[in-house]
Write a protein that holds these residues in place. Structure first.
Motif, short mmCIF file in Angstrom:
data_model
loop_
_atom_site.label_atom_id
_atom_site.label_comp_id
_atom_site.label_asym_id
_atom_site.label_seq_id
_atom_site.Cartn_x
_atom_site.Cartn_y
_atom_site.Cartn_z
N ILE A 149 4.79 -0.17 -13.26
CA ILE A 149 4.69 -1.43 -12.53
C ILE A 149 3.66 -2.38 -13.13
CG2 ILE A 149 4.23 -2.48 -10.26
CD1 ILE A 149 6.84 -0.74 -10.50
N GLY A 150 2.48 -1.91 -13.39
CA GLY A 150 1.47 -2.84 -13.87
C GLY A 150 0.45 -2.20 -14.78
N GLU A 151 0.81 -1.14 -15.38
CA GLU A 151 -0.14 -0.44 -16.23
C GLU A 151 0.39 -0.29 -17.65
OE1 GLU A 151 -1.44 3.16 -14.35
OE2 GLU A 151 -2.12 2.12 -12.56
N SER A 152 0.36 0.89 -18.17
CA SER A 152 0.61 1.14 -19.59
C SER A 152 2.08 1.21 -20.00
CB SER A 152 -0.08 2.44 -20.00
OG SER A 152 0.42 3.52 -19.23
N THR B 135 0.83 -1.20 0.00
CA THR B 135 0.00 0.00 0.00
C THR B 135 0.86 1.25 0.00
OG1 THR B 135 -1.78 -1.15 1.15
CG2 THR B 135 -1.79 1.26 1.28
N TYR B 136 1.86 1.28 0.88
CA TYR B 136 2.75 2.44 0.95
C TYR B 136 3.57 2.60 -0.33
CZ TYR B 136 1.81 3.19 5.91
OH TYR B 136 1.22 3.47 7.12
N MET B 137 4.06 1.47 -0.87
CA MET B 137 4.88 1.53 -2.07
C MET B 137 4.05 2.01 -3.27
SD MET B 137 7.81 1.35 -3.45
CE MET B 137 8.64 0.82 -1.98
N GLU B 138 2.83 1.54 -3.39
CA GLU B 138 1.97 2.00 -4.48
C GLU B 138 1.74 3.51 -4.38
OE1 GLU B 138 -2.49 1.38 -6.40
OE2 GLU B 138 -1.75 -0.08 -4.95
N SER B 139 1.44 3.97 -3.18
CA SER B 139 1.22 5.41 -2.99
C SER B 139 2.46 6.22 -3.32
CB SER B 139 0.80 5.70 -1.54
OG SER B 139 -0.43 5.11 -1.27
N TYR B 140 3.61 5.72 -2.90
CA TYR B 140 4.87 6.42 -3.19
C TYR B 140 5.11 6.49 -4.69
CZ TYR B 140 9.74 7.53 -3.70
OH TYR B 140 10.91 8.12 -4.10
N LEU B 141 4.98 5.36 -5.37
CA LEU B 141 5.24 5.32 -6.81
C LEU B 141 4.21 6.16 -7.58
CD1 LEU B 141 6.26 1.57 -7.19
CD2 LEU B 141 7.77 3.57 -7.29
N GLN B 142 2.98 6.18 -7.14
CA GLN B 142 1.97 7.04 -7.77
C GLN B 142 2.36 8.50 -7.62
OE1 GLN B 142 -1.72 5.86 -5.91
NE2 GLN B 142 -2.20 4.43 -7.56
N GLY B 143 2.78 8.88 -6.42
CA GLY B 143 3.16 10.26 -6.15
C GLY B 143 4.37 10.71 -6.95
N GLN B 144 5.22 9.76 -7.31
CA GLN B 144 6.42 10.07 -8.08
C GLN B 144 6.21 9.90 -9.59
OE1 GLN B 144 9.31 11.32 -6.65
NE2 GLN B 144 7.95 11.43 -4.90
N GLY B 145 4.99 9.55 -9.99
CA GLY B 145 4.70 9.37 -11.41
C GLY B 145 5.31 8.11 -12.01
N MET B 146 5.50 7.08 -11.18
CA MET B 146 6.15 5.86 -11.65
C MET B 146 5.26 4.63 -11.58
SD MET B 146 10.03 6.32 -10.18
CE MET B 146 9.64 6.76 -8.51
N TRP B 147 4.05 4.75 -11.06
CA TRP B 147 3.21 3.58 -10.89
C TRP B 147 2.87 2.91 -12.21
CZ3 TRP B 147 2.45 0.02 -7.63
CH2 TRP B 147 1.36 -0.83 -7.72
N SER B 148 2.73 3.67 -13.28
CA SER B 148 2.38 3.09 -14.58
C SER B 148 3.47 2.15 -15.09
CB SER B 148 2.12 4.19 -15.61
OG SER B 148 3.27 4.99 -15.78
#
Length: 70
Positions: free
Chosen positions: A35-38, A20-33
């Motif tokens: 990991i498992g998205e586009s 949960t924390y890692m996802e929030s961190y990566l989203q905040g840094q613009g890197m979540w996509s």
């Protein structure tokens, strides 16, 4: 990357909280996509886009690695 140091390291008992924390961190840094998205694959557009993707992917990998126990 300062905030990544405040995430408790992943161990065999805290995956749900860590994720949960890692996802929030990566989203905040613009890197979540990355990991498992586009953007899970390196772009084939041009060298500049490839280098930018590699830089972001490297930052995401670093954040994940430093928040895992040995």
């Amino acid at each position: 990357m300062d905030a990544v140091g405040s995430i408790k390291k992943l161990n065999n008992q805290n995956y749900s909280t860590w994720a949960t924390y890692m996802e929030s961190y990566l989203q905040g840094q613009g890197m979540w996509s990355l990991i498992g998205e586009s953007e899970t694959q390196e772009p084939v557009v041009d060298n500049n886009a490839i280098e930018k993707w590699k830089m972001r992917a490297g930052k995401a990998m670093f954040a994940i690695k430093v928040t895992m126990e040995d």
